[in-house]
Enzyme design. Structure first.
Site, PDB file in Angstrom:
ATOM      1  N   SER A 136       7.121  -2.937  -9.555  1.00 29.96           N
ATOM      2  CA  SER A 136       4.993  -3.549  -9.618  1.00 29.96           C
ATOM      3  C   SER A 136       4.506  -2.493 -10.593  1.00 29.96           C
ATOM      4  O   SER A 136       5.137  -1.663 -10.871  1.00 29.96           O
ATOM      5  CB  SER A 136       4.978  -3.174  -8.529  1.00 29.96           C
ATOM      6  OG  SER A 136       5.501  -3.580  -6.954  1.00 29.96           O
ATOM      7  N   LYS A 176       6.203  -9.514   0.112  1.00 26.06           N
ATOM      8  CA  LYS A 176       7.022  -8.377   0.516  1.00 26.06           C
ATOM      9  C   LYS A 176       8.247  -8.126   0.824  1.00 26.06           C
ATOM     10  O   LYS A 176       9.021  -7.907   1.994  1.00 26.06           O
ATOM     11  CB  LYS A 176       6.629  -7.590  -0.340  1.00 26.06           C
ATOM     12  CG  LYS A 176       6.017  -7.090  -1.269  1.00 26.06           C
ATOM     13  CD  LYS A 176       6.430  -7.479  -3.057  1.00 26.06           C
ATOM     14  CE  LYS A 176       6.097  -8.002  -3.842  1.00 26.06           C
ATOM     15  NZ  LYS A 176       5.700  -7.299  -5.119  1.00 26.06           N
ATOM     16  N   ARG A 185       0.161  -1.149  -2.110  1.00 22.24           N
ATOM     17  CA  ARG A 185       1.097  -1.192  -0.651  1.00 22.24           C
ATOM     18  C   ARG A 185       1.105   0.248  -0.056  1.00 22.24           C
ATOM     19  O   ARG A 185       0.803   1.421  -1.482  1.00 22.24           O
ATOM     20  CB  ARG A 185       2.402  -1.670  -1.054  1.00 22.24           C
ATOM     21  CG  ARG A 185       2.425  -3.083  -0.833  1.00 22.24           C
ATOM     22  CD  ARG A 185       3.380  -3.794  -1.570  1.00 22.24           C
ATOM     23  NE  ARG A 185       3.950  -3.436  -2.804  1.00 22.24           N
ATOM     24  CZ  ARG A 185       4.972  -1.821  -3.604  1.00 22.24           C
ATOM     25  NH1 ARG A 185       5.379  -0.954  -2.263  1.00 22.24           N
ATOM     26  NH2 ARG A 185       5.299  -1.648  -4.678  1.00 22.24           N
ATOM     27  N   ASP A 222       7.471 -12.960  -9.877  1.00 23.04           N
ATOM     28  CA  ASP A 222       7.903 -11.323  -8.345  1.00 23.04           C
ATOM     29  C   ASP A 222       9.192 -11.718  -7.498  1.00 23.04           C
ATOM     30  O   ASP A 222       9.711 -10.098  -7.999  1.00 23.04           O
ATOM     31  CB  ASP A 222       6.819 -11.598  -7.534  1.00 23.04           C
ATOM     32  CG  ASP A 222       6.531 -10.067  -7.423  1.00 23.04           C
ATOM     33  OD1 ASP A 222       6.861  -9.029  -7.886  1.00 23.04           O
ATOM     34  OD2 ASP A 222       6.082 -10.211  -5.488  1.00 23.04           O
ATOM     35  N   ARG A 229      -6.290  -7.553  -8.670  1.00 17.57           N
ATOM     36  CA  ARG A 229      -5.340  -8.317  -8.559  1.00 17.57           C
ATOM     37  C   ARG A 229      -5.716 -10.017  -9.070  1.00 17.57           C
ATOM     38  O   ARG A 229      -7.408  -9.970  -8.665  1.00 17.57           O
ATOM     39  CB  ARG A 229      -4.081  -8.021  -7.525  1.00 17.57           C
ATOM     40  CG  ARG A 229      -3.728  -7.002  -7.054  1.00 17.57           C
ATOM     41  CD  ARG A 229      -1.713  -7.789  -8.070  1.00 17.57           C
ATOM     42  NE  ARG A 229      -1.713  -6.121  -7.713  1.00 17.57           N
ATOM     43  CZ  ARG A 229      -0.242  -6.260  -7.759  1.00 17.57           C
ATOM     44  NH1 ARG A 229      -0.069  -7.388  -7.818  1.00 17.57           N
ATOM     45  NH2 ARG A 229       0.230  -4.711  -7.813  1.00 17.57           N
ATOM     46  N   HIS A 277      13.486  -8.928  -5.672  1.00 25.07           N
ATOM     47  CA  HIS A 277      12.237  -8.457  -6.890  1.00 25.07           C
ATOM     48  C   HIS A 277      12.715  -8.594  -8.629  1.00 25.07           C
ATOM     49  O   HIS A 277      11.936  -8.245  -9.020  1.00 25.07           O
ATOM     50  CB  HIS A 277      11.747  -7.145  -6.494  1.00 25.07           C
ATOM     51  CG  HIS A 277      10.533  -6.953  -7.006  1.00 25.07           C
ATOM     52  ND1 HIS A 277       9.951  -4.967  -7.370  1.00 25.07           N
ATOM     53  CD2 HIS A 277       9.307  -6.887  -7.064  1.00 25.07           C
ATOM     54  CE1 HIS A 277       8.424  -5.019  -7.950  1.00 25.07           C
ATOM     55  NE2 HIS A 277       8.136  -6.888  -6.890  1.00 25.07           N
ATOM     56  N   CYS A 305       4.678  -3.381 -13.830  1.00 21.38           N
ATOM     57  CA  CYS A 305       5.670  -2.730 -14.883  1.00 21.38           C
ATOM     58  C   CYS A 305       5.603  -4.482 -16.044  1.00 21.38           C
ATOM     59  O   CYS A 305       6.579  -4.346 -16.780  1.00 21.38           O
ATOM     60  CB  CYS A 305       6.868  -2.092 -14.699  1.00 21.38           C
ATOM     61  SG  CYS A 305       7.155  -0.714 -13.739  1.00 21.38           S
ATOM     62  N   TYR A 356      -4.615  -5.793   2.817  1.00 15.49           N
ATOM     63  CA  TYR A 356      -4.566  -5.793   1.152  1.00 15.49           C
ATOM     64  C   TYR A 356      -2.870  -6.377   0.807  1.00 15.49           C
ATOM     65  O   TYR A 356      -1.924  -5.917   1.440  1.00 15.49           O
ATOM     66  CB  TYR A 356      -4.545  -4.097   0.582  1.00 15.49           C
ATOM     67  CG  TYR A 356      -4.535  -4.409  -0.870  1.00 15.49           C
ATOM     68  CD1 TYR A 356      -5.181  -4.704  -1.905  1.00 15.49           C
ATOM     69  CD2 TYR A 356      -3.357  -4.380  -1.973  1.00 15.49           C
ATOM     70  CE1 TYR A 356      -5.339  -4.807  -3.037  1.00 15.49           C
ATOM     71  CE2 TYR A 356      -3.455  -4.955  -2.934  1.00 15.49           C
ATOM     72  CZ  TYR A 356      -4.122  -4.872  -4.136  1.00 15.49           C
ATOM     73  OH  TYR A 356      -4.205  -4.593  -5.599  1.00 15.49           O
TER      74      TYR A 356
HETATM   75  O1  SAT Z   1       1.142  -6.018  -3.335  1.00 15.94           O
HETATM   76  S1  SAT Z   1       1.985  -6.823  -4.114  1.00 15.94           S
HETATM   77  O2  SAT Z   1       3.385  -5.829  -3.241  1.00 15.94           O
HETATM   78  O3  SAT Z   1       1.616  -7.356  -3.601  1.00 15.94           O
HETATM   79  C1  SAT Z   1       2.327  -6.635  -5.439  1.00 15.94           C
HETATM   80  C2  SAT Z   1       2.659  -5.306  -5.344  1.00 15.94           C
HETATM   81  O4  SAT Z   1       2.995  -4.211  -5.431  1.00 15.94           O
HETATM   82  O5  SAT Z   1       3.873  -5.932  -6.825  1.00 15.94           O
HETATM   83 MN    MN Z   2       6.363  -7.017  -7.008  1.00 16.09          MN
END
Ligand code: SAT
Ligand code: MN
Length: 590
Positions: free
Chosen positions: A259, A217, A80, A286, A375, A237, A261, A208
């Site tokens: 993210s 998100k 991100r 998530d 991922r 989140h 963690c 991405y």
């Molecule tokens: O890239 S994402 O936001 O989908 C995954 C994350 O950073 O939690």
């Molecule tokens: Mn996340």
């Protein structure tokens, strides 16, 4: 060119607003073709085959990883981009110091220039989706227009995508408009814009994850948090997990961590052998949408239907379920491959990488073989512990809320807030070391209230007030806790084993929530003594557990002073209750 849906199945009723918007985007972006996604297995198969032919997807070893594929991102496009993500409210102060802001007219003009003719020679995909169970009044709808078939495949796993969603939109009329183009994948022409007042998202220049899968998100957190404030609920989140104790009682917990963690691992936790009789059910890994229920409890749904999880570190010892889950029907992004075409990543503990995530011959001099933010995209139904209540229209009742960060020092293994108001302060004070999930430096501590720093679609001060308001509506609010699985000693060794053993901490929390467990009061909240935790069968030294449960008053005084300074930027908008909770902690620390 006609924009009518491809006539594979009987036509759904179409919302005139959807057709008009698709037509206006078609005129702006000038694609060679328009494809309305229906979400069928045949369609997924066809798109997968198309991407295999073009080389954008690589089929992995069919015997070891049946129906698994690898996608490689542009090396400049692997996480991100928070510095290019904007919340465009009419008034700057509504976005708050926690967001980048741009005036809506300026953002629209900038994006219009980027979108002009950007899909020439490409296919425009119309991706209707539902966030949440199809029959739930708590669910919300969206349509993502994208020129990336990879994005379509991800959205098909992560959301309830296709015709049923289009039907629901036609019936209810309201949906979030998300426009996405990968553009030229040029980091200098990349923006992720949110217009919460218009229920719109505009994303350009990235293919991405959270930049491109707009249901995730962008919609389910940034736009939904804004909507939730006006409608009296919370978009967070958080993972959602059901824990069944040996007596057969199941309690649900929602937990917010930044993210990368460990949310997916906690949501799929495997109980240690020394805790027989416990069972774990994953509802989500998530995002949680939380609603005050008529019974005074807080109820949660997972708006997603799949996991976009971090691959490195996954192995049969850390999480057997996660490892097995991604051994079939999984889309990998940016992992390495072995000589026999199996996916490979750091922490896998078997196999040897020959090709790195960029497709180069693997050379340790170039860094890790798999990207640290590589991922997996996988259906939640692949998870052997997927909760049968994940599809419940009213959600599941939440007994405990957990906030956590990644902190080498300071934050103890666990502490409990006195009540909801204090819990809001505890959530607001979360800080965590940055990870590879966002571009920028990794491992620096930054403030990340409620793990929502990158995702709250409005001013944090108003968000904390909203949390306080929601709590006031609950006659049976969840208990609120803070955890830190990531404490280390001076040599960098982790003090707590984490993974399945986290259940020892969760079990104490559930006992606290039902009033059965002991705790002692400190300035920051209530903590267990070592004997209050079930440590049976765990190889941990008394010194380590004492350190994990120690509250270092001097260090906390410094931490709270820093937090106080941070809050200063929210000025007069800061809720009075938050200020008085802070004053109370400061006084207790002396
Ligand atoms: O890239 S994402 O936001 O989908 C995954 C994350 O950073 O939690
Ligand atoms: Mn996340």
């Amino acid at each position: 060119m006609a924009t009518a849906p491809n006539a594979l199945l009987p036509l759904p009723k179409l919302s005139p607003e959807v057709t008009a918007w698709v037509e206006s985007v078609r005129q702006l972006t000038q694609p060679a073709a328009v494809h309305w996604c229906e979400g069928s297995a045949a369609e997924i198969k066809q798109l997968t085959a198309q991407l295999e032919t073009s080389g954008e997807l690589i089929r992995l070893n069919e015997k070891e990883f049946p129906n698994c594929h690898l996608a490689r991102s542009n090396p400049s496009d692997v996480a991100r981009v928070e510095h290019l993500t904007f919340v465009c409210t009419s008034r700057k102060e509504d976005a708050g110091p926690n967001n980048n802001w741009m005036a809506p007219a300026e953002a629209h003009a900038k994006m219009r220039d980027l979108y002009q003719g950007c899909m020439k020679g490409r296919t425009l995909y119309v991706v209707p989706y539902c966030m949440g169970p199809l029959d739930s009044p708590l669910s919300r709808y969206g349509v993502e227009i994208t020129d990336s078939a990879y994005v379509v495949l991800n959205m098909a796993t992560m959301t309830r995508m296709g015709r049923p969603a289009l039907d629901l939109i036609a019936r209810t009329g309201t949906f979030v408009k998300g426009l996405h183009s990968i553009g030229e994948l040029d980091p200098n022409r990349r923006f992720i814009m949110h217009f919460p007042e218009e229920l719109q998202i505009q994303s350009f220049g990235s293919g991405y994850g959270g930049n491109a899968l707009l249901g995730k998100k962008c919609h389910a957190l940034r736009i939904a948090s804004y909507q939730a404030r006006t409608e009296g609920w919370l978009a967070e989140h958080m993972l959602i997990v059901g824990l069944q104790n040996p007596k057969g009682e199941t309690h649900y917990v929602a937990a917010a961590f930044p993210s990368a963690c460990g949310k997916t691992n906690l949501a799929m936790l495997i109980p240690p052998e020394s805790m027989p009789g416990w069972k774990v059910f994953t509802v989500g890994d998530d995002i949680a949408w939380l609603h005050p229920g008529p019974d005074g409890r807080l109820w949660a749904i997972n708006p997603e239907s799949g996991y976009f999880g971090v691959v490195p570190g996954t192995n049969p010892d850390t999480n057997r379920n996660a490892y097995n889950m991604i051994r079939h029907d999984t889309l990998f992004t940016n992992v390495a491959v072995t000589a026999d075409n199996q996916p490979w990543w750091e922490g896998l503990k078997s196999g040897t990488p020959v090709t790195d995530w960029q497709g180069r011959p693997y050379d340790p001099k170039n860094g890790p073989a798999a990207h640290p933010n590589s991922r997996f995209t996988v259906s939640a139904r692949n998870n052997p512990d997927y909760s049968p209540h994940s599809e419940d229209a009213k959600g599941v009742p939440i007994s405990a809320i957990i906030f956590g960060g990644r902190r080498r020092t300071l934050a103890p293994l666990v502490y409990q807030a006195r009540d909801w108001e204090h819990g809001v302060l505890v959530g607001a004070s979360v800080a965590s070391e940055t990870t590879a999930a966002a571009t920028g430096q990794v491992g620096v501590v930054r403030r990340d209230p409620m793990a929502m720093q990158p995702f709250c679609g409005y001013n944090f001060a108003d968000y904390w007030q909203h949390w306080l308001n929601v709590g006031a509506k609950l006659s049976k609010p969840p208990q609120i806790f803070h955890v830190n699985w990531f404490r280390r000693d001076e040599a960098g060794r982790f003090l707590w084993p984490g993974f399945g053993d986290n259940l020892r901490v969760l079990a104490w929390m559930l006992d606290r929530a039902t009033g059965a467990a002991h705790a002692h009061e400190t300035a920051i909240g209530s903590l267990p003594l070592p004997e209050d935790l079930n440590l049976a069968g765990l190889d941990i030294s008394p010194a380590d557990i004492t350190e994990l449960l120690r509250v270092d008053t001097d260090a906390w005084r410094h931490e709270i002073a820093e937090f106080h300074k941070y809050l200063g930027q929210y000025g007069a908008r800061l809720p009075a209750a938050l200020k008085s909770q802070l004053a109370r902690v400061e006084q207790a620390l002396g």
